[in-house]
Design a protein around this motif. Structure first.
Motif, mmCIF file in Angstrom:
data_model
loop_
_atom_site.group_PDB
_atom_site.id
_atom_site.type_symbol
_atom_site.label_atom_id
_atom_site.label_comp_id
_atom_site.label_asym_id
_atom_site.label_seq_id
_atom_site.Cartn_x
_atom_site.Cartn_y
_atom_site.Cartn_z
ATOM 1 N N ASP A 65 0.852 -1.202 0.000
ATOM 2 C CA ASP A 65 0.000 0.000 0.000
ATOM 3 C C ASP A 65 0.882 1.245 0.000
ATOM 4 N N VAL B 113 1.159 4.144 -2.880
ATOM 5 C CA VAL B 113 0.877 5.568 -2.662
ATOM 6 C C VAL B 113 2.061 6.409 -3.146
ATOM 7 N N LYS C 292 2.160 6.614 -6.878
ATOM 8 C CA LYS C 292 1.088 7.452 -7.436
ATOM 9 C C LYS C 292 1.389 8.939 -7.282
ATOM 10 N N VAL D 153 -6.001 12.001 -2.856
ATOM 11 C CA VAL D 153 -5.014 11.195 -2.144
ATOM 12 C C VAL D 153 -5.684 10.436 -0.992
ATOM 13 N N PHE E 156 -6.696 6.856 -1.680
ATOM 14 C CA PHE E 156 -5.813 5.732 -1.980
ATOM 15 C C PHE E 156 -5.904 4.679 -0.875
ATOM 16 N N VAL F 163 -4.694 4.776 3.175
ATOM 17 C CA VAL F 163 -4.476 6.132 3.679
ATOM 18 C C VAL F 163 -5.458 6.441 4.800
#
Lengths: 337, 337, 337, 337
Positions: A13, A17, A20, A53, A56, A59
């Motif tokens: 994960d 992030v 991205k 964001v 995602f 998060v």
């Protein structure tokens, strides 16, 4: 921008992030704590939206540390911006007085007002030709005819003109007469209009929406600035709250805050904020003491007969008294009226 | 409208007020009490503004008894308005589901969404081609290209299309593709846009501004109606308050109140109100129970990748579940989904 | 808690901050980035206030990641709390109906109401003996006499009693009669009262202040919980906004949000939120659909004669109809009334 | 008060309403129009609640023309009230400066502060011994010990003392030390406390609740006044809105409005309103220009170490500078500091 990952976020994960956000053109730096992993973003963060964001996988929270506006910020331009309108300068020692009726109602009304407010000390004449009204059945302004009368008032008095522009296609027309384009509170987030104003060569006075945060006001200014027009004047005019004695709640903190956050000149409209004549003088004094660069005061030859906003308009004598009373306050804070 | 005169008002003041209001085209009736004289106005009071009358010499208070909107009111049209869009009817027993992404992002995204939300039970596809964004640096929509993709999605799925129109000059262009024009919250008082929408033959879904009262929403509807377009759908989408856990505070009372005050159909957008996915289902159920005529739900093939508002979007399975869960609630209040 | 240091912060500033927060009893972990240094805090962060840390030299921003309430949180107690009042349970499948007048006005009024609301399906009788009123000249309740009548109503009907307690010294007195102590909206942050209620053995229904965030409501609950009373029921009753058609704006999102954030049962008071009788039924249906654990409904034998809040009270038949109409909605969401 | 009857109201309805209101002790006068019948009420209308009358059969709308407060109003007492505290007078030409820390933290802290703020020009020392805090885990004040330190500070400095009282039973205890009892924003509608303060011989400084209208503030003052204490000082300290840059939104209009509506002296607390040190000076200047009778400024020997509200506290030098800068502004409006 700081991204706080969930305790349950996997290393995959976290890596996803990072990939991205880096694809969005910013750099990241990772901080792995015992409890929480945090990803800090550095670079052109202004173009990244928190909500995207936030979305995602893994998060927990996204926190913006830097401000979302750039061209409007003091960081970008530390010195105060001076907006010049003919011989008049917003953002200097002199506090600029803008005065006139809510709406242009007749040739006589606006000509008489122009001459009288100039005598009293105003530098700029206000008057709406196109009027935004809550009801379709209310007086909507004299429109093109109103612009003609404003042009004549300008010629006769030598005052510069500010008048409202309500849609993108009006910008060139209104710009022929106006020295400053006013964007009203209801249109603060009318982005097509902000873009059109941003492409105009004319200075723009941007009023805070009655539902807008100061950050949103500065973002609206950013629309104008980023379209190429650097001559933006901000204007506090009261926000909507639960209090009923006043039309709006004047947010006086906006004056020092906008001055700190932004290099743009800051005006204040006590007439619309209060909605009652009696409050215009004390609020104007307060605004001057708080550091405002200009004031917009509604003045009408005969407020009782005004087609709109008469209850908050001053007559000529009251305006003249107001100017006299503001002088010592301005001096007390090392400014002048 | 009732005018309460000041105790100090002279008989001349009273007569002057009467003359003035009668010149405005209404009838007055006088009630002289021991303490207060009251003037009642009868007739086309809708065109008289309180602030103007407030301003007359000797007036203490002006009180509007009747509503300031007319065409939008139940008094004017007691039976519920049915807004037909192709085969679909707002304002009937069936609650209309509008679903789709915040923004059209690609041909694939919108085509896939169209087919999947139709399967799940939606009647209308939403998707923004022109996007109002707080920041000039955020994604502003695919614009004309977005409209093309919507047109294709309509053709392939048979769903009707609703999409936002942001300025008067966009109305004809957007109207070529859209079956319903959406006017967003930030533009609820963009009067040039309301007038342009009022002249369009297309139905208009009008979202409540985030700091607008219900009365102002109905006045905005009145702008559209009085320009000739009777196909207006009202939409509650949350108002701005001090509460921070939700993006906006959904005003559920708006559903029964608008239904009582107006004959126009009432929709609700739980996605924008809440700003978080988890709340969309419970708020949708609540809205159905409260009597809504339609729901607008944000659905995205992959909310995590959404360019805007992903945090509040459902994926296809979640939307399908939502429709299933709404069915028994709708039946419980004698409606259907 | 995350502390973002200013770009200009020196290594000494950073070390000083670390020393200070560790002295407060939490652990820190440092993350030095190219642009920003960030200090993360781990441990009993609940006792550290942001404003205090914000204040340290070199600190730019302080961000709370974890929630400021603990005992009230789902993290602390994942399973739903069941608050038992005699035979009745809040927080289970059955939605508890609390009904009765705003104020106890006479023996007959409250006895009759008790019997009739019980017949209709209510489990708990409400009625104010001590009434908080905006004006010192309004009816303030029957006080001790009101408590006596409530005690008799309880005996005759078998219903449990909820009534408001307005000051710490009233807690024992009111607790003699009341099965549930109600803390009203205006007293939500009356900490002396919260502490006294926290030391009482009686369950407490805590109403959200009309300008309180949900976080503040949960912090107020935390006062009661941390004083030893675990039997707290939360109650949404509308918040103050600019909207004028309703007395308050009912925040329906509070129902799913409080249920997610906290293990405490959640009630809703549609009568006070709306302020108008017509809205009580649709809002009650909506609340049931949204997942509420209980409803407080104002019922009066003759609302027209009520000494307070008559406009929002139902009569017995209306209440009975309401219960009937709620049944299918409750079933639709797998609950019962 | 004016009662507008429904068009559908019968003559019996009208007679019944008249009978009922006359039984409440007021006179009525009837005005039968073609469309609407209106009943005007004259006399002691202050004791009649709108909501009760609203509720009578056939009533469409109830409108209050007169103000709901009486003892606090200018109509009742036209000349400004002077509240004397030892040698100091609120409501005269001199603007009274109240200064000191949010909370008494130690003997040294409060003694040093007393001496330094006196030197700089303050007349009254503030400092909380009992602190209302959102979280039960935050510092709640030194309580009795804090009162002792305040007593010593008073003795050593000769300054009068203002400190907060949080519950009715604290009134005698706090009154032993305090020259002015402060009722905080959260307790503005704690009626048991207002009544207790109304029975105290000490002057009371009443802070506006962050959710309270000015009318409600004046009604809260009415509770104190009607219990026999005429020494009430009103205090604006910011209201809660959607704006996030400031802790609260300072409502500057409150200063001229309260001065117009009421004879009571008006103070302002810029520290709590703003929540940030930088805004204290400009807002104080503005308040002086707007006509305030007193200012409450948070001052701390070392704001960085303050246990509460440090971010908004000035240090001694900053306070001294503030006093110097206020002097010319006060003179400009014919007052003095």
């Amino acid at each position: 921008m700081i991204i706080v990952m969930k305790t349950s976020a996997t290393p995959e994960d976290i890596q996803t992030v990072i990939n991205k956000v880096e694809k969005m053109g910013v750099k990241s730096h990772l901080s792995e704590g015992k409890e929480k992993t945090i990803i800090g973003l550095v670079g052109n963060v202004v173009s990244i939206s928190e909500s995207q964001v936030q979305n995602f996988e893994g998060v927990e929270k996204v926190l913006r540390v830097s401000k979302p506006f750039k061209l409007a910020s003091r960081e970008f331009k530390p010195e105060k911006t001076e907006v010049k309108v003919n011989g008049v300068s917003f953002g200097q020692k002199k506090i600029i007085l803008i005065a006139g009726p809510c709406a242009v109602e007749s040739r006589e009304q606006i000509l008489e007002t122009a001459i009288r407010v100039k005598e009293a000390g105003a530098s700029i004449l206000r008057g709406g030709a196109f009027k935004p009204r809550t009801s379709p059945y209310s007086f909507q302004g004299l429109k093109e005819k109103g612009l003609e009368f404003l042009a004549e008032a300008k010629e006769k008095s030598g005052l510069s003109i500010i008048t409202e522009v309500m849609s993108p296609e009006q910008v060139p027309l209104v710009g022929e007469v106006a020295d400053i384009l006013q964007i009203g509170a209801r249109n603060m987030q009318n982005y097509a209009l902000l873009e059109a104003a941003g492409k105009s060569p004319k200075p723009v006075l941007l009023k805070r929406g009655m539902m807008a945060t100061l950050e949103e006001l500065l973002m609206a200014a950013e629309y104008i600035l980023s379209n190429g027009n650097s001559k933006v004047i901000l204007c506090e005019r009261g926000i909507r709250t639960f209090e009923k004695y006043t039309r709006n709640t004047l947010d006086m903190s906006a004056v020092p805050l906008l001055t700190k956050l932004s290099h743009l000149p800051v005006c204040l409209d006590p007439s619309h904020a209060a909605g009652v004549r009696d409050l215009v003088l004390p609020l104007s004094k307060a605004a001057v003491a708080a550091g405002v660069d200009g004031l917009i005061i509604e003045v009408h030859p005969n407020p009782e007969k005004a087609l709109s906003d008469g209850a908050q308009s001053l007559n000529f004598d009251e305006f003249s008294t107001l100017v006299d009373k503001l002088k010592p306050v301005a001096e007390a804070v090392d400014r002048k009226v």
